[in-house]
Scaffold this motif. Structure first.
Motif, mmCIF file in Angstrom:
data_model
loop_
_atom_site.group_PDB
_atom_site.id
_atom_site.type_symbol
_atom_site.label_atom_id
_atom_site.label_comp_id
_atom_site.label_asym_id
_atom_site.label_seq_id
_atom_site.Cartn_x
_atom_site.Cartn_y
_atom_site.Cartn_z
ATOM 1 N N ILE A 197 0.866 -1.182 0.000
ATOM 2 C CA ILE A 197 0.000 0.000 0.000
ATOM 3 C C ILE A 197 0.900 1.228 0.000
ATOM 4 O O ILE A 197 1.617 1.489 0.961
ATOM 5 C CB ILE A 197 -0.929 0.007 1.221
ATOM 6 N N VAL A 198 0.871 1.959 -1.112
ATOM 7 C CA VAL A 198 1.751 3.109 -1.266
ATOM 8 C C VAL A 198 1.043 4.405 -0.886
ATOM 9 O O VAL A 198 1.625 5.309 -0.293
ATOM 10 C CB VAL A 198 2.272 3.179 -2.721
ATOM 11 N N GLY A 199 -0.218 4.514 -1.238
ATOM 12 C CA GLY A 199 -0.982 5.712 -0.920
ATOM 13 C C GLY A 199 -2.454 5.365 -0.871
ATOM 14 O O GLY A 199 -2.915 4.468 -1.578
ATOM 15 N N MET A 200 -3.191 6.044 -0.030
ATOM 16 C CA MET A 200 -4.617 5.753 0.129
ATOM 17 C C MET A 200 -5.423 7.052 0.207
ATOM 18 O O MET A 200 -4.903 8.094 0.615
ATOM 19 C CB MET A 200 -4.872 4.933 1.399
ATOM 20 N N ALA A 201 -6.692 6.943 -0.173
ATOM 21 C CA ALA A 201 -7.646 8.037 -0.016
ATOM 22 C C ALA A 201 -9.029 7.425 0.023
ATOM 23 O O ALA A 201 -9.234 6.325 -0.488
ATOM 24 C CB ALA A 201 -7.536 9.032 -1.165
ATOM 25 N N CYS A 202 -9.983 8.097 0.631
ATOM 26 C CA CYS A 202 -11.326 7.531 0.705
ATOM 27 C C CYS A 202 -12.351 8.620 0.992
ATOM 28 O O CYS A 202 -12.008 9.743 1.373
ATOM 29 C CB CYS A 202 -11.401 6.436 1.768
ATOM 30 N N ARG A 203 -13.606 8.271 0.778
ATOM 31 C CA ARG A 203 -14.742 9.122 1.124
ATOM 32 C C ARG A 203 -15.826 8.219 1.707
ATOM 33 O O ARG A 203 -16.351 7.338 1.019
ATOM 34 C CB ARG A 203 -15.301 9.832 -0.114
ATOM 35 N N TYR A 204 -16.138 8.390 2.991
ATOM 36 C CA TYR A 204 -17.179 7.599 3.633
ATOM 37 C C TYR A 204 -18.061 8.507 4.478
ATOM 38 O O TYR A 204 -17.641 9.606 4.880
ATOM 39 C CB TYR A 204 -16.567 6.505 4.524
ATOM 40 N N PRO A 205 -19.287 8.079 4.757
ATOM 41 C CA PRO A 205 -20.142 8.862 5.665
ATOM 42 C C PRO A 205 -19.502 9.009 7.043
ATOM 43 O O PRO A 205 -18.522 8.327 7.374
ATOM 44 C CB PRO A 205 -21.428 8.019 5.735
ATOM 45 N N GLY A 206 -20.058 9.875 7.828
ATOM 46 C CA GLY A 206 -19.547 10.090 9.175
ATOM 47 C C GLY A 206 -18.301 10.953 9.215
ATOM 48 O O GLY A 206 -17.534 10.914 10.183
ATOM 49 N N GLY A 207 -18.064 11.733 8.156
ATOM 50 C CA GLY A 207 -16.894 12.610 8.117
ATOM 51 C C GLY A 207 -15.596 11.899 7.836
ATOM 52 O O GLY A 207 -14.518 12.467 8.051
ATOM 53 N N ALA A 208 -15.638 10.643 7.366
ATOM 54 C CA ALA A 208 -14.419 9.881 7.071
ATOM 55 C C ALA A 208 -13.924 10.244 5.680
ATOM 56 O O ALA A 208 -14.138 9.517 4.708
ATOM 57 C CB ALA A 208 -14.698 8.383 7.168
ATOM 58 N N VAL A 209 -13.231 11.383 5.591
ATOM 59 C CA VAL A 209 -12.762 11.874 4.299
ATOM 60 C C VAL A 209 -11.287 11.549 4.066
ATOM 61 O O VAL A 209 -10.684 12.030 3.114
ATOM 62 C CB VAL A 209 -12.993 13.395 4.184
ATOM 63 N N SER A 210 -10.704 10.732 4.929
ATOM 64 C CA SER A 210 -9.322 10.287 4.769
ATOM 65 C C SER A 210 -9.183 8.938 5.479
ATOM 66 O O SER A 210 -10.013 8.592 6.342
ATOM 67 C CB SER A 210 -8.345 11.303 5.374
ATOM 68 N N PRO A 211 -8.161 8.144 5.127
ATOM 69 C CA PRO A 211 -7.969 6.867 5.818
ATOM 70 C C PRO A 211 -7.827 7.031 7.329
ATOM 71 O O PRO A 211 -8.356 6.221 8.101
ATOM 72 C CB PRO A 211 -6.694 6.323 5.180
ATOM 73 N N GLU A 237 -5.646 12.914 -3.787
ATOM 74 C CA GLU A 237 -5.197 12.723 -2.406
ATOM 75 C C GLU A 237 -4.392 11.438 -2.242
ATOM 76 O O GLU A 237 -3.476 11.373 -1.413
ATOM 77 C CB GLU A 237 -6.404 12.727 -1.476
ATOM 78 N N ALA A 238 -4.715 10.399 -3.033
ATOM 79 C CA ALA A 238 -3.941 9.148 -2.960
ATOM 80 C C ALA A 238 -2.506 9.378 -3.415
ATOM 81 O O ALA A 238 -1.564 8.840 -2.833
ATOM 82 C CB ALA A 238 -4.608 8.070 -3.813
ATOM 83 N N PHE A 239 -2.334 10.207 -4.469
ATOM 84 C CA PHE A 239 -0.981 10.533 -4.921
ATOM 85 C C PHE A 239 -0.232 11.324 -3.852
ATOM 86 O O PHE A 239 0.949 11.075 -3.577
ATOM 87 C CB PHE A 239 -1.022 11.325 -6.230
ATOM 88 N N GLU A 240 -0.930 12.306 -3.272
ATOM 89 C CA GLU A 240 -0.290 13.092 -2.217
ATOM 90 C C GLU A 240 0.094 12.209 -1.033
ATOM 91 O O GLU A 240 1.154 12.372 -0.430
ATOM 92 C CB GLU A 240 -1.232 14.210 -1.758
ATOM 93 N N SER A 241 -0.796 11.239 -0.688
ATOM 94 C CA SER A 241 -0.515 10.312 0.403
ATOM 95 C C SER A 241 0.727 9.484 0.124
ATOM 96 O O SER A 241 1.478 9.130 1.034
ATOM 97 C CB SER A 241 -1.722 9.392 0.625
ATOM 98 N N ALA A 242 0.961 9.205 -1.174
ATOM 99 C CA ALA A 242 2.141 8.413 -1.559
ATOM 100 C C ALA A 242 3.387 9.274 -1.689
ATOM 101 O O ALA A 242 4.470 8.763 -2.008
ATOM 102 C CB ALA A 242 1.859 7.710 -2.875
ATOM 103 N N GLY A 243 3.257 10.588 -1.474
ATOM 104 C CA GLY A 243 4.419 11.462 -1.592
ATOM 105 C C GLY A 243 4.736 11.842 -3.025
ATOM 106 O O GLY A 243 5.848 12.272 -3.342
ATOM 107 N N ILE A 244 3.732 11.693 -3.928
ATOM 108 C CA ILE A 244 3.924 12.021 -5.341
ATOM 109 C C ILE A 244 3.177 13.313 -5.645
ATOM 110 O O ILE A 244 2.029 13.485 -5.256
ATOM 111 C CB ILE A 244 3.379 10.890 -6.243
#
Length: 395
Positions: free
Chosen positions: A297-311, A383-390
């Protein structure tokens, strides 16, 4: 019941229409139904309800879109072609029937961009007086299908010089037509160095962009401005592709302006294609991973209810065991007071309406037309790219 309640009914005119324009791949069963229900279904119901009557008139207001096809109107063209077929069907059974395929009216349904596109193709809008005269001539005749269209023959010949016109229009274009293509473009580029060739093709690209968008001159088209910022959407992107394919003689993809997002980038690509001087692709580097690491897992991003806008926010939600169900959001334009629902709560993405179109170089009109999941995917991918440092901007 309506037909039965009209004594001595002698004529029917079906003149309803609904537009839901879009490129072919964007059409859905729902978008087809919205157009065909008004055109095809309603006309057939009128036919069934009046087939036993001795009508003097049964006229269907069709469109030239059904005869020639118009950009972005596959559903509308199909509905009008059905009307033309219904008129023939009635005639074959001894009933009166006329399908009148109208061209553009200056007070018609077509929007400004469609009207401009039709004008570029050589179709002039009918005035009310011209439309009424065409109506009187049509109902006095004995044809099942007639087209009432006003043509600009100069523009029609110019169109024939850059692309193949529909077969039904070829008799209107007299004399030999020499189309521009790869050979003539190669002639224009011969003897030029790379910079000169790109400059020449860039001028062509800017001219065609200006024509598609309705600008008076190419000076309104900045060479390094994103096509999305210039106001292109899916339909105008296909139109530009078609015009450039006619000028260059090349087979170009529908994704052309998304693959090469500025006029300058596109001009460089077209020069490569025409002259065969495409840059050599760099050899891909081979990266070996250890056999004990089947998943990384190099980078992650997500959108879920309950304000879960990041892993991290999702993990915090799970660890705390919080309830992600909330009340309906009030920023969607929904009529919450008139909502018929067993509950006023659900799993909602409360930030879904806060898409930053300018950040992604997307015009506001295109952003509104996009599926919400496309907008979420853009945000999450970035955001997944940013999470991976790219840095996503370097891709």
């Amino acid at each position: 019941a309506l037909v039965a309640g009209i004594p001595d009914l002698v004529g029917v005119v079906h003149c309803a229409g609904v537009l839901d324009d879009g490129v072919l791949e964007a059409l859905t069963p729902e978008r087809l139904d919205a157009v065909l229900a008004v055109k095809a279904d309603a006309a057939w119901f009128l036919h069934e309800a009046t087939a036993h009557l001795d009508l003097k008139l049964f006229v269907l207001f069709s469109s030239v879109a059904g005869l020639l096809g118009t950009a972005g109107q596959a559903n509308y063209a199909a509905g009008n072609a059905y009307l033309d077929g219904l008129a023939e069907f009635r005639r074959a059974r001894g009933l009166v029937g006329l399908s009148l395929a109208w061209g553009a009216w200056d007070v018609g349904m077509a929007g400004e961009s469609n009207r401009r596109r039709l004008h570029q193709d050589g179709m002039l809008p009918l005035t009310v007086a011209e439309g009424l005269a065409a109506w009187e001539a049509a109902i006095a005749g004995d044809s099942a299908v007639l087209a009432a269209v006003r043509w600009d023959h100069t523009r029609l010949r110019a169109r024939a010089a850059r692309e193949a016109v529909p077969a039904k229009l070829r008799s209107l274009v007299s004399g030999p037509i020499r189309r521009a293509g790869t050979d003539s473009l190669i002639d224009r580029l011969s003897g030029l160095d790379r910079d000169g060739a790109v400059e020449t093709v860039l001028s062509i690209v800017r001219d065609e962009v200006a024509a598609v968008l309705g600008h008076r001159s190419a000076s309104a088209v900045a060479p390094r401005q994103l096509f999305t910022e210039l106001g292109f959407d899916s339909l105008t992107a296909v139109e530009l592709r078609n015009r450039l394919a006619a000028v260059t003689g090349l087979k170009l993809p529908a994704t052309l302006i998304f693959d090469y997002p500025t006029p300058a980038a596109l001009a460089g690509h077209l020069v490569n294609q025409v002259t065969g001087r495409a840059p050599k692709k760099a050899k891909a580097a081979t990266v070996r991973i250890g056999a004990d690491e089947p998943v990384a897992i190099v980078g992650m991003a997500c959108r879920y209810p309950g304000g879960a806008v990041s892993p991290d926010a999702l993990w915090a939600l799970v660890r705390a065991g919080r309830d992600a169900i909330t009340s309906f959001p009030d920023d969607r334009g929904w009529d919450l007071r008139g909502l018929t629902s067993d509950t006023m709560e659900g799993g909602f993405l409360h930030d879904a309406a806060e898409f930053d179109a300018a950040f992604f170089g997307i015009s506001p009109r295109e952003a509104l037309a996009m599926d919400p999941q496309q907008r979420l995917l853009l945000e999450a991918s970035w955001e997944a790219f940013e999470s991976a440092g790219i840095d996503p901007a370097v891709l």
